[in-house]
Write an enzyme that holds these catalytic residues in place. Sequence first.
Site, PDB file in Angstrom:
ATOM      1  N   VAL A  16      15.182  -1.202   4.910  1.00  0.00           N
ATOM      2  CA  VAL A  16      14.305  -1.226   6.074  1.00  0.00           C
ATOM      3  C   VAL A  16      15.128  -1.201   7.370  1.00  0.00           C
ATOM      4  O   VAL A  16      14.946  -0.339   8.226  1.00  0.00           O
ATOM      5  CB  VAL A  16      13.373  -2.463   6.028  1.00  0.00           C
ATOM      6  N   THR A  95      13.586 -10.902   1.474  1.00  0.00           N
ATOM      7  CA  THR A  95      12.782 -12.101   1.235  1.00  0.00           C
ATOM      8  C   THR A  95      12.265 -12.060  -0.207  1.00  0.00           C
ATOM      9  O   THR A  95      11.082 -11.841  -0.448  1.00  0.00           O
ATOM     10  CB  THR A  95      11.576 -12.134   2.203  1.00  0.00           C
ATOM     11  N   THR A  97      11.205 -13.006  -4.167  1.00  0.00           N
ATOM     12  CA  THR A  97      10.327 -14.048  -4.706  1.00  0.00           C
ATOM     13  C   THR A  97      11.192 -15.236  -5.158  1.00  0.00           C
ATOM     14  O   THR A  97      12.250 -15.047  -5.758  1.00  0.00           O
ATOM     15  CB  THR A  97       9.530 -13.476  -5.905  1.00  0.00           C
ATOM     16  N   ALA A 227      -2.256  -4.478   3.323  1.00  0.00           N
ATOM     17  CA  ALA A 227      -2.082  -3.028   3.153  1.00  0.00           C
ATOM     18  C   ALA A 227      -1.373  -2.748   1.831  1.00  0.00           C
ATOM     19  O   ALA A 227      -1.797  -1.886   1.047  1.00  0.00           O
ATOM     20  CB  ALA A 227      -1.287  -2.446   4.325  1.00  0.00           C
ATOM     21  N   LEU A 231      -2.896  -0.763  -1.504  1.00  0.00           N
ATOM     22  CA  LEU A 231      -2.236   0.414  -2.085  1.00  0.00           C
ATOM     23  C   LEU A 231      -1.950   0.183  -3.568  1.00  0.00           C
ATOM     24  O   LEU A 231      -2.222   1.038  -4.419  1.00  0.00           O
ATOM     25  CB  LEU A 231      -0.934   0.713  -1.336  1.00  0.00           C
ATOM     26  N   CYS A 280       8.405  -4.060  -2.721  1.00  0.00           N
ATOM     27  CA  CYS A 280       7.344  -4.688  -1.926  1.00  0.00           C
ATOM     28  C   CYS A 280       6.084  -5.076  -2.676  1.00  0.00           C
ATOM     29  O   CYS A 280       5.600  -6.199  -2.531  1.00  0.00           O
ATOM     30  CB  CYS A 280       6.954  -3.747  -0.797  1.00  0.00           C
ATOM     31  N   LYS A 283       6.051  -8.291  -4.905  1.00  0.00           N
ATOM     32  CA  LYS A 283       6.386  -9.471  -4.102  1.00  0.00           C
ATOM     33  C   LYS A 283       5.264  -9.808  -3.121  1.00  0.00           C
ATOM     34  O   LYS A 283       4.892 -10.974  -2.968  1.00  0.00           O
ATOM     35  CB  LYS A 283       7.678  -9.147  -3.336  1.00  0.00           C
ATOM     36  N   ARG A 444       4.667  11.011 -15.592  1.00  0.00           N
ATOM     37  CA  ARG A 444       4.247  11.343 -14.225  1.00  0.00           C
ATOM     38  C   ARG A 444       3.381  12.586 -14.169  1.00  0.00           C
ATOM     39  O   ARG A 444       2.993  13.021 -13.088  1.00  0.00           O
ATOM     40  CB  ARG A 444       5.479  11.553 -13.339  1.00  0.00           C
TER      41      ARG A 444
HETATM   42  C1  UDX Z   1      13.074  -5.255   3.433  1.00  0.00           C
HETATM   43  C2  UDX Z   1      12.384  -6.422   4.080  1.00  0.00           C
HETATM   44  O1  UDX Z   1      13.252  -7.095   4.867  1.00  0.00           O
HETATM   45  C3  UDX Z   1      11.658  -7.198   3.047  1.00  0.00           C
HETATM   46  O2  UDX Z   1      11.050  -8.320   3.541  1.00  0.00           O
HETATM   47  C4  UDX Z   1      10.633  -6.260   2.557  1.00  0.00           C
HETATM   48  O3  UDX Z   1       9.668  -6.866   1.795  1.00  0.00           O
HETATM   49  C5  UDX Z   1      11.343  -5.200   1.807  1.00  0.00           C
HETATM   50  O4  UDX Z   1      12.138  -4.528   2.675  1.00  0.00           O
HETATM   51  P1  UDX Z   1      15.149  -4.355   2.390  1.00  0.00           P
HETATM   52  O5  UDX Z   1      15.658  -3.769   3.651  1.00  0.00           O
HETATM   53  O6  UDX Z   1      14.543  -3.428   1.400  1.00  0.00           O
HETATM   54  O7  UDX Z   1      14.122  -5.522   2.705  1.00  0.00           O
HETATM   55  O8  UDX Z   1      16.156  -5.308   1.686  1.00  0.00           O
HETATM   56  P2  UDX Z   1      17.658  -5.080   1.401  1.00  0.00           P
HETATM   57  O9  UDX Z   1      17.957  -3.645   1.194  1.00  0.00           O
HETATM   58  O10 UDX Z   1      18.005  -6.078   0.348  1.00  0.00           O
HETATM   59  O11 UDX Z   1      18.364  -5.490   2.788  1.00  0.00           O
HETATM   60  C6  UDX Z   1      18.456  -6.750   3.318  1.00  0.00           C
HETATM   61  C7  UDX Z   1      19.863  -6.949   3.869  1.00  0.00           C
HETATM   62  O12 UDX Z   1      19.938  -8.187   4.574  1.00  0.00           O
HETATM   63  C8  UDX Z   1      20.969  -6.992   2.808  1.00  0.00           C
HETATM   64  O13 UDX Z   1      21.893  -5.965   3.044  1.00  0.00           O
HETATM   65  C9  UDX Z   1      21.601  -8.377   2.976  1.00  0.00           C
HETATM   66  O14 UDX Z   1      23.005  -8.404   2.788  1.00  0.00           O
HETATM   67  C10 UDX Z   1      21.247  -8.698   4.420  1.00  0.00           C
HETATM   68  N1  UDX Z   1      21.304 -10.125   4.759  1.00  0.00           N
HETATM   69  C11 UDX Z   1      20.637 -11.025   4.012  1.00  0.00           C
HETATM   70  C12 UDX Z   1      22.022 -10.535   5.880  1.00  0.00           C
HETATM   71  O15 UDX Z   1      22.644  -9.730   6.553  1.00  0.00           O
HETATM   72  N2  UDX Z   1      22.030 -11.860   6.212  1.00  0.00           N
HETATM   73  C13 UDX Z   1      21.409 -12.788   5.474  1.00  0.00           C
HETATM   74  O16 UDX Z   1      21.472 -13.977   5.806  1.00  0.00           O
HETATM   75  C14 UDX Z   1      20.674 -12.361   4.326  1.00  0.00           C
HETATM   76  C1  UDX Z   2       5.375   0.679  -0.118  1.00  0.00           C
HETATM   77  C2  UDX Z   2       4.315   1.043   0.943  1.00  0.00           C
HETATM   78  O1  UDX Z   2       3.808   2.358   0.679  1.00  0.00           O
HETATM   79  C3  UDX Z   2       4.898   0.949   2.348  1.00  0.00           C
HETATM   80  O2  UDX Z   2       3.905   1.201   3.316  1.00  0.00           O
HETATM   81  C4  UDX Z   2       5.489  -0.435   2.534  1.00  0.00           C
HETATM   82  O3  UDX Z   2       6.089  -0.555   3.788  1.00  0.00           O
HETATM   83  C5  UDX Z   2       6.507  -0.733   1.453  1.00  0.00           C
HETATM   84  O4  UDX Z   2       5.914  -0.596   0.166  1.00  0.00           O
HETATM   85  P1  UDX Z   2       7.384   1.958  -1.284  1.00  0.00           P
HETATM   86  O5  UDX Z   2       7.327   0.849  -2.280  1.00  0.00           O
HETATM   87  O6  UDX Z   2       8.691   2.289  -0.668  1.00  0.00           O
HETATM   88  O7  UDX Z   2       6.376   1.669  -0.058  1.00  0.00           O
HETATM   89  O8  UDX Z   2       6.829   3.315  -1.966  1.00  0.00           O
HETATM   90  P2  UDX Z   2       5.375   3.853  -2.384  1.00  0.00           P
HETATM   91  O9  UDX Z   2       5.342   5.294  -2.094  1.00  0.00           O
HETATM   92  O10 UDX Z   2       4.315   3.019  -1.814  1.00  0.00           O
HETATM   93  O11 UDX Z   2       5.391   3.703  -3.968  1.00  0.00           O
HETATM   94  C6  UDX Z   2       5.356   2.438  -4.624  1.00  0.00           C
HETATM   95  C7  UDX Z   2       5.222   2.625  -6.121  1.00  0.00           C
HETATM   96  O12 UDX Z   2       3.929   3.110  -6.447  1.00  0.00           O
HETATM   97  C8  UDX Z   2       6.190   3.621  -6.727  1.00  0.00           C
HETATM   98  O13 UDX Z   2       6.672   3.102  -7.956  1.00  0.00           O
HETATM   99  C9  UDX Z   2       5.362   4.870  -6.959  1.00  0.00           C
HETATM  100  O14 UDX Z   2       5.847   5.678  -8.004  1.00  0.00           O
HETATM  101  C10 UDX Z   2       4.020   4.248  -7.297  1.00  0.00           C
HETATM  102  N1  UDX Z   2       2.875   5.143  -7.029  1.00  0.00           N
HETATM  103  C11 UDX Z   2       2.583   5.524  -5.750  1.00  0.00           C
HETATM  104  C12 UDX Z   2       2.057   5.574  -8.082  1.00  0.00           C
HETATM  105  O15 UDX Z   2       2.304   5.232  -9.254  1.00  0.00           O
HETATM  106  N2  UDX Z   2       0.989   6.371  -7.797  1.00  0.00           N
HETATM  107  C13 UDX Z   2       0.661   6.759  -6.538  1.00  0.00           C
HETATM  108  O16 UDX Z   2      -0.338   7.475  -6.366  1.00  0.00           O
HETATM  109  C14 UDX Z   2       1.496   6.327  -5.483  1.00  0.00           C
END
Ligand code: UDX
Ligand code: UDX
Length: 466
Positions: A16, A95, A97, A227, A231, A280, A283, A444
């Site tokens: 993110v 964050t 679980t 949201a 989904l 996401c 969680k 798929r």
């Molecule tokens: C994000 C959001 O932050 C999370 O809440 C959401 O539900 C999913 O997407 P994401 O960016 O996917 O998380 O997580 P990740 O790729 O694990 O990146 C988080 C980063 O934060 C890691 O690189 C970790 O090293 C860093 N981190 C964590 C810090 O720099 N400081 C800390 O104290 C803890």
């Molecule tokens: C999701 C939300 O879409 C996004 O808005 C939020 O910020 C983070 O969580 P992401 O998990 O990155 O994004 O991908 P997404 O495209 O939502 O797919 C999630 C899972 O659902 C995947 O495993 C995908 O294969 C599955 N999926 C999606 C299906 O099985 N069928 C569908 O029609 C769509």
Amino acid sequence: MKLVVKTICCIGAGYVGGPTMAVIADNCPDIQVHVVDINEKRIKDWNDSNLSNLPIYEPGLENIIERCRGENLHFSTDVERAISDADMIFLSVNTPTKTKGIGAGQASDLKWIEKSARQVAKYARGNSIVVEKSTLPVKTAETIQKILNTENDKKDNQQSNFYVLSNPEFLAEGSAINDLIYPDRVLIGGDNDDAISALESIYLNWVAKEKIIKTNLWSSELSKLAANAFLAQRISSINSISALCEATGADIGEVSKAIGMDNRIGSKFLKPGPGFGGSCFKKDILNLVYIANYYGLNELAKYWQQVLDLNKWQNRRISKIIIKNLFGTLYEKKIAILGFAFKAETNDTRESPAINICKDLLEEGAHLSIYDPKVSSFQISTDLGCSHNYKSKEGSWISCDSIEDAAYNSDAIIIITEWEEFRTLDWEKLSQVMRFPAWLFDLRRITNVEKAREFGINVWNLGATG
Ligand code: UDX
Ligand code: UDX
């Protein structure tokens, strides 16, 4: 009072934080953006001159990094300095679980958020705006504000003012850059108009004003959870119907199309599959369930829990179907696994359905040859909990560099991720290298199953009898 943002700090350089800050930097050349992370290897990879070594794969990301890195986009491990230089601080740490303590298995572990908030309180200067980017349980902003105030009170010299905003991220991996550039909406929750305007003015550089929604903090936090829950619910719904199609002779592709053409329902998120993965959905629903129980809304908690239960069921029922079709035993059988990422166009494997399916097959003694265009063999071994070339009575796995390698001598091909290259598999060629009787399991529904059949391959197509 007008709050002007010239320097941004983002704590967390993950899926993110990285892409979001890249898009902000690209659209706001007058703002210096510093992305910091405690993970040195991750930061080293973000700074790698070879762009194919970036820690995450996202279409379009490399181009932006090439344009902005070193100009107004910087990656470092110097968290304190970045905080103290910043007018606005995004919290984008993970964050997960909770695994132990109160709420284990459901509630989000907020230890990284708390740690980051304390760092912000300690090192921030002046009027800092703190933006929640991580998905958080409702009312976390309140906790962050409390931490900021408490730590602030301990300072004997300069006092800082903190404004906490919630600005949830709606990007989906694999289309993150596009989602960030063309968002359906941008949500800003908060109660300080100056801070809200400061964040809004950043987005106005590339997002139309009418797409920016302002709400109170709790609505913003809850909207993100809701949201994702909606989904995920659609996916569990369509997957539940896929099983009924298999039992009755209806075809899930036809049913999905017919349902989706109803304007009130809409066609998106109606693709059946092996179950949703990603960091996401699970969680966030667990969070929703936890919060509902906390407020005594037990029926509501049960309702959303069912979305997760159905997802797990879909995963498991597919493993069972594969084993049953391969004569009930996988002993000495070689199975090609096409795709390991949780969806196409990403190298992310968090909660990927491939993990459970592969583990189930390994337990039955299968030899898996796994091919994914973006997932490393190191990642696969971390996820499966056993090393590359691992061999035992329980089965073994290797990672392959091509579809053909994976398929060589295999008794079955299982398509788990919908990578583009799996849509056009050459069934004539593959049938020549597979062992007969050969099977295809398309989880798929993306390949030409008729062609596979033409070359003598048995087909199991999700959500259909034929
Ligand atoms: C994000 C959001 O932050 C999370 O809440 C959401 O539900 C999913 O997407 P994401 O960016 O996917 O998380 O997580 P990740 O790729 O694990 O990146 C988080 C980063 O934060 C890691 O690189 C970790 O090293 C860093 N981190 C964590 C810090 O720099 N400081 C800390 O104290 C803890
Ligand atoms: C999701 C939300 O879409 C996004 O808005 C939020 O910020 C983070 O969580 P992401 O998990 O990155 O994004 O991908 P997404 O495209 O939502 O797919 C999630 C899972 O659902 C995947 O495993 C995908 O294969 C599955 N999926 C999606 C299906 O099985 N069928 C569908 O029609 C769509």
